[in-house]
Design an enzyme around this catalytic site. Structure first.
Site, PDB file in Angstrom:
ATOM      1  N   ASP A 482       0.918  -0.883   0.438  1.00 52.48           N
ATOM      2  CA  ASP A 482       0.038  -0.001   0.054  1.00 52.48           C
ATOM      3  C   ASP A 482       0.668   1.797   0.187  1.00 52.48           C
ATOM      4  O   ASP A 482      -0.117   2.170   0.091  1.00 52.48           O
ATOM      5  CB  ASP A 482      -0.680  -0.293   1.266  1.00 52.48           C
ATOM      6  CG  ASP A 482      -2.132  -0.209   0.729  1.00 52.48           C
ATOM      7  OD1 ASP A 482      -2.737  -0.926  -0.347  1.00 52.48           O
ATOM      8  OD2 ASP A 482      -2.616  -1.273   2.232  1.00 52.48           O
TER       9      ASP A 482
HETATM   10  C1  GLC Z   1      -1.527  -3.323   4.950  1.00 53.75           C
HETATM   11  C2  GLC Z   1      -2.708  -3.336   4.702  1.00 53.75           C
HETATM   12  C3  GLC Z   1      -2.897  -3.930   3.762  1.00 53.75           C
HETATM   13  C4  GLC Z   1      -1.084  -3.939   3.052  1.00 53.75           C
HETATM   14  C5  GLC Z   1      -0.322  -4.209   3.482  1.00 53.75           C
HETATM   15  C6  GLC Z   1       1.220  -4.272   2.980  1.00 53.75           C
HETATM   16  O1  GLC Z   1      -1.518  -4.822   5.816  1.00 53.75           O
HETATM   17  O2  GLC Z   1      -3.539  -4.283   5.305  1.00 53.75           O
HETATM   18  O3  GLC Z   1      -3.604  -4.204   2.710  1.00 53.75           O
HETATM   19  O4  GLC Z   1      -1.134  -5.018   1.828  1.00 53.75           O
HETATM   20  O5  GLC Z   1      -0.792  -3.589   4.812  1.00 53.75           O
HETATM   21  O6  GLC Z   1       0.990  -2.497   2.147  1.00 53.75           O
HETATM   22  C1  GLC Z   2      -0.897   2.344   6.006  1.00 53.33           C
HETATM   23  C2  GLC Z   2       0.195   1.726   6.472  1.00 53.33           C
HETATM   24  C3  GLC Z   2      -0.427   0.606   5.278  1.00 53.33           C
HETATM   25  C4  GLC Z   2      -1.983  -0.125   5.463  1.00 53.33           C
HETATM   26  C5  GLC Z   2      -2.377   1.440   5.343  1.00 53.33           C
HETATM   27  C6  GLC Z   2      -3.753   0.805   4.925  1.00 53.33           C
HETATM   28  O1  GLC Z   2      -0.346   3.100   4.258  1.00 53.33           O
HETATM   29  O2  GLC Z   2       1.563   1.413   6.673  1.00 53.33           O
HETATM   30  O3  GLC Z   2       0.828  -0.708   5.971  1.00 53.33           O
HETATM   31  O4  GLC Z   2      -1.446  -0.602   3.987  1.00 53.33           O
HETATM   32  O5  GLC Z   2      -2.447   2.379   6.010  1.00 53.33           O
HETATM   33  O6  GLC Z   2      -4.827   1.887   4.718  1.00 53.33           O
END
Ligand code: GLC
Ligand code: GLC
Length: 804
Positions: A482
């Site tokens: 993300d």
């Molecule tokens: C968080 C989010 C997931 C994403 C991950 C890596 O766990 O819930 O959707 O893939 O972060 O950014």
């Molecule tokens: C932020 C976090 C990531 C997560 C995302 C979800 O970017 O760092 O881990 O997946 O929020 O919205």
């Protein structure tokens, strides 16, 4: 250092001090009503949605951290204490908390009075039940006042924590001899209420927080408790609570049990009021009647335990390694259930008011959950598909109550669509129920005639329709990571990293999505062949081959897979970069998908992972970490080095590497990595890890972080599902396929003998694997030459002897 121990027989973690480094939590509930509960009784309950129907109040980011809970006070002369230690923090003579499967119990004592409190939500019941047993072990008669308390939330947790100009006026309660009913807003738009009940007639009550705690008071030592009184306060506005006092006289050796019920009731609109115009409490009374004695409550607790025993019987392994078994048989599966229920909505790190259910998160949660309750997975898959659009793109999140896509965040995360193929394929392999593909399922509320199969096809073609200059998938706002925001360019504080803009470069490509496409494109074409849709199957298979070629040609950096191309076509995750030279995601996913098998890329990629990314607690997400903010990369470089996506052990990705290691026959490496990440193996480092030693954390701070080894965001992480897939399918090799169960173990050398019980499509498979240095399989004594166990209709038990 440890703060407790595992009790495998009872499937519990036993904590023997309230002074854990962080609140160590557990979850209650399995259907509609849920609760979070810590080892000092903190936490809250909610119905279905932690944002919109929060039943009790909790103050996140508080001091002390874990404030708000199910607090029972025992006043024994001058001594006032809580069985869960908080909030009085009165030193106890003994303390023990047991977190079990959807229940928690506390057993404490002070001055020869013992209190045993057990909290749980009976199956399919909208109520928390708290059984409180108090015994007098002294030689004298004890006169005790027991206060059961809870602080009500005005249902909408966001509004509750900010709209005080209104909320301090709306609170309303009703009171009778056993209960406080929290009926705020019932007079107008709500037709639900909650209540707090005790099965003995009360000696006194309060329902107004300020009166109960007194001027400048706190939950730590409420005025009423201190004075051994109740003030009969009837909340009107301000903060409604339930504080029920029962005075007990206990003879030496005597034990007394009180049963408390924290319930939630929804009345049908027509039955909102009685004929006399009063709030209709009949459903509350019915609910109470189910549990209003010690015997009834204990029976419900037993039912819950039986339910879990049955679930944990579907997959059970016994190996020479106790910790492996404990993780596989109990805690990993339990965590899979929790992530399936909660997605990423309510934990001690997810406040329950932020995001709803994540699309990719929920799809992946099914992978490790589907064997437990296939029907719930089926329903979830259809709910998820319903937020997909006809072009295959999907909303990134949805709200559990409305089941509608979340418009604030929208879509544009280009990995999302493929996860739908992943979970549907897992469902088909587990159940063989192909009828799900014919289920009518509209695209984002449009075209009601479309089926789930149309959705899967749309997912596959979404990737094919969104390819960049190298024939690799375009990343969109981000892929699984993300925080890799290659098209967003967030410049100012407060701007969201992922949605500030979507500069459609049509250039930023993801090698991770390429790996996903190869894996799930192949699974989709298998489904097509199975359905006799050979042409489509063949077509997609060809596209999979093209994608493999594109990765080998443009996604390989010499020693490992590249991560991406950015919006300017620069490489991300390459030896040419000064930071972020190597990323974990494509190493795991491309290798497990079998990309570059002929060329030996997988072996090389795994060697690089070991060389650059492996630390004591697993494989870090990238190395070296970003030291400064890169506008063209986004949030990933906003974290200090070693945290979260910037180079922590982002545990979710580690099972991909475990699976990849088995794919290239590095069985020892696979086992070694599991032992670095799986909680039971690191229990004795709890003072470093700090988080609960019975569940995975989302992240473990990496080597470049000041707090190397510290865990954060425990419980709600995709690690649960993927780790169960890695353990059960990759290492133990019990692999569901469209045509039945396949056996393909990749056991470490030291596993000389393994026994597995697996209930699969209604039959029991007893699998016995022995290491003798020669491969063979026999089913019910008959040798077979295929490791795919043929399904024989009507057969209940398969006894399988396998040698390796
Ligand atoms: C968080 C989010 C997931 C994403 C991950 C890596 O766990 O819930 O959707 O893939 O972060 O950014
Ligand atoms: C932020 C976090 C990531 C997560 C995302 C979800 O970017 O760092 O881990 O997946 O929020 O919205």
């Amino acid at each position: 250092m440890k703060y407790g121990h595992f009790d495998d027989i009872n499937m519990e973690y036993v904590i023997n001090t309230p002074y854990t480094p962080l609140p160590w939590i557990n979850y209650l509930g399995e259907n509609d009503m849920f609760g979070i509960i810590s080892n000092t009784c903190g936490g809250y309950s909610f119905y279905k949605d932690a944002k919109l129907l929060r039943i009790t109040r909790y103050r996140y980011n508080n001091v002390p951290r874990d404030m708000g809970g199910r607090y029972y006070y025992i006043k024994d002369g001058d001594s006032i204490w809580n069985p869960g230690f908080m909030p009085t923090k009165t030193p106890l003579d003994s303390y023990e908390c047991r977190h079990g499967l959807n229940y928690s119990s506390f057993d404490s004592s002070k001055n020869q009075v013992e209190a045993k409190l057990t909290c749980f939500i009976p199956l399919h019941t909208n109520a928390e039940v708290h059984i409180l047993k108090i015994s007098n072990h002294s030689k004298e008669e004890k006169k005790l006042s027991v206060y059961g308390t809870c602080e009500f939330c005005l249902y909408n947790a966001v509004d509750d924590s900010n709209n005080f100009q209104r909320n301090y006026n709306t609170g309303e309660v009703l009171i009778d001899d056993h209960s406080v009913y929290h009926v705020t807003e019932y007079r107008e738009r709500r037709n639900h209420f909650s209540f707090f009940y005790v099965n003995e007639k009360i000696s006194g009550f309060d329902s107004d927080l300020d009166t109960f705690i007194g001027p400048m008071g706190s939950w730590e030592m409420p005025k009423a408790v201190k004075e051994g009184k109740s003030f009969s306060s009837v909340a009107s506005g301000w903060s409604p609570i339930g504080a029920l006092r029962n005075d007990l006289v206990l003879k030496p050796g005597e034990e007394k049990t009180l049963v408390y019920v924290l319930g939630f009731v929804i009345n049908p609109y027509e039955e909102k009021y009685t004929k006399g115009g009063k709030i209709n409490l009949i459903r509350a009374k019915e609910l109470i009647k189910e549990v209003d004695s010690e015997k009834k409550a204990e029976d419900k607790l037993q039912e819950l335990k039986e339910y879990w025993k049955k679930l944990m019987n579907i997959f059970h392994v016994s190996t020479p390694d106790d910790k492996f078994d404990r993780q596989a048989n109990i805690w990993n599966q339990y965590q899979c259930m929790t992530t399936f229920q909660m997605s990423r909505s309510a934990s001690y790190y997810e406040s329950g008011i932020g995001r709803g259910m994540g699309f990719r998160d929920s799809c992946q949660d099914i992978l490790g959950f589907v064997h437990l309750i296939p029907d719930k997975s089926r329903e979830r898959i259809l709910d998820l598909a319903a937020i997909q659009s006809e072009d295959g793109s999907t909303y990134h999140q949805y709200q559990p109550l409305s089941k509608k896509g979340n418009a604030d965040i929208g879509g544009g995360f280009n990995d999302d669509p493929l996860w739908l193929v992943a979970c549907t394929s897992a469902y088909l392999k587990e159940t063989g129920d192909f009828s799900i593909l014919d289920e009518k399922c509209a695209f984002d509320g449009k075209s009601p005639d479309k089926t789930l199969f149309d959705h899967l096809k749309a997912s596959i073609f979404f990737t094919l329709d969104h390819k960049g200059p190298h024939g690799l998938p375009l990343i969109g706002r981000a892929d699984w990571n993300d925080c890799l925001n290659l098209n967003c360019f967030s410049k100012y504080p407060g701007e969201p990293f992922q949605t500030v803009s979507n500069y459609e470069s049509h250039k930023a490509e993801s090698i991770f999505i390429a790996g996903m496409f190869v894996k799930y494109g192949e699974e989709f074409s298998d489904i097509c062949f199975h359905l006799g849709k050979d042409e489509l199957g063949k077509d997609v298979k060809d596209q999979v081959e093209n994608m493999k070629k594109a990765v080998v040609n443009y996604g390989w950096d010499g020693e490992w897979f590249l991560r991406a191309y950015d919006a300017f076509e620069n490489k991300v995750g390459s030896k040419d970069c000064s930071e972020g030279k190597i990323f974990i995601e494509p190493q795991g996913f491309c290798t497990l998908a079998g990309i570059g098998e002929k060329e030996g890329l997988g072996k090389k990629s795994m060697a690089s992972v070991k060389k650059y990314l492996l630390d004591d607690y697993g494989v870090e997400l990238l190395s070296p970490c970003y030291k400064s903010y890169h506008l063209e990369l986004g949030e990933i470089s906003s974290y200090p080095p070693g945290y979260k996506e910037n180079g922590s052990v982002f545990t979710h990705t580690n099972p991909w590497v475990i699976i990849a290691e088995t794919k290239v026959d590095n069985n020892e490496e696979a086992y070694d990595l599991l032992k670095r990440i799986a909680p039971p193996y690191i229990e004795d480092k709890s003072e470093i890890r700090r988080a609960e030693p019975y569940v995975y954390c989302q992240t473990i701070a990496g080597r470049e972080a000041p707090h190397y080894g510290e865990g954060k965001n425990s419980f709600l992480t995709g690690t649960a599902s993927w780790s169960f897939v890695a353990i059960s399918q990759a290492i133990l090799g019990v692999v569901p396929t469209l045509d039945g169960l396949k056996l393909d173990p990749h056991l470490p050398e030291e596993f000389k003998e393994v026994k597995i019980k697996r209930i699969y499509r209604g039959s029991t498979y007893q699998i016995h694997i022995k290491r003798v240095g020669k491969k063979s399989i026999a089913v019910d004594g008959r040798p077979v030459d295929n490791n795919l166990i043929k399904i024989e209709p009507g057969k209940n038990t398969y006894n399988i002897e396998m040698t390796i």
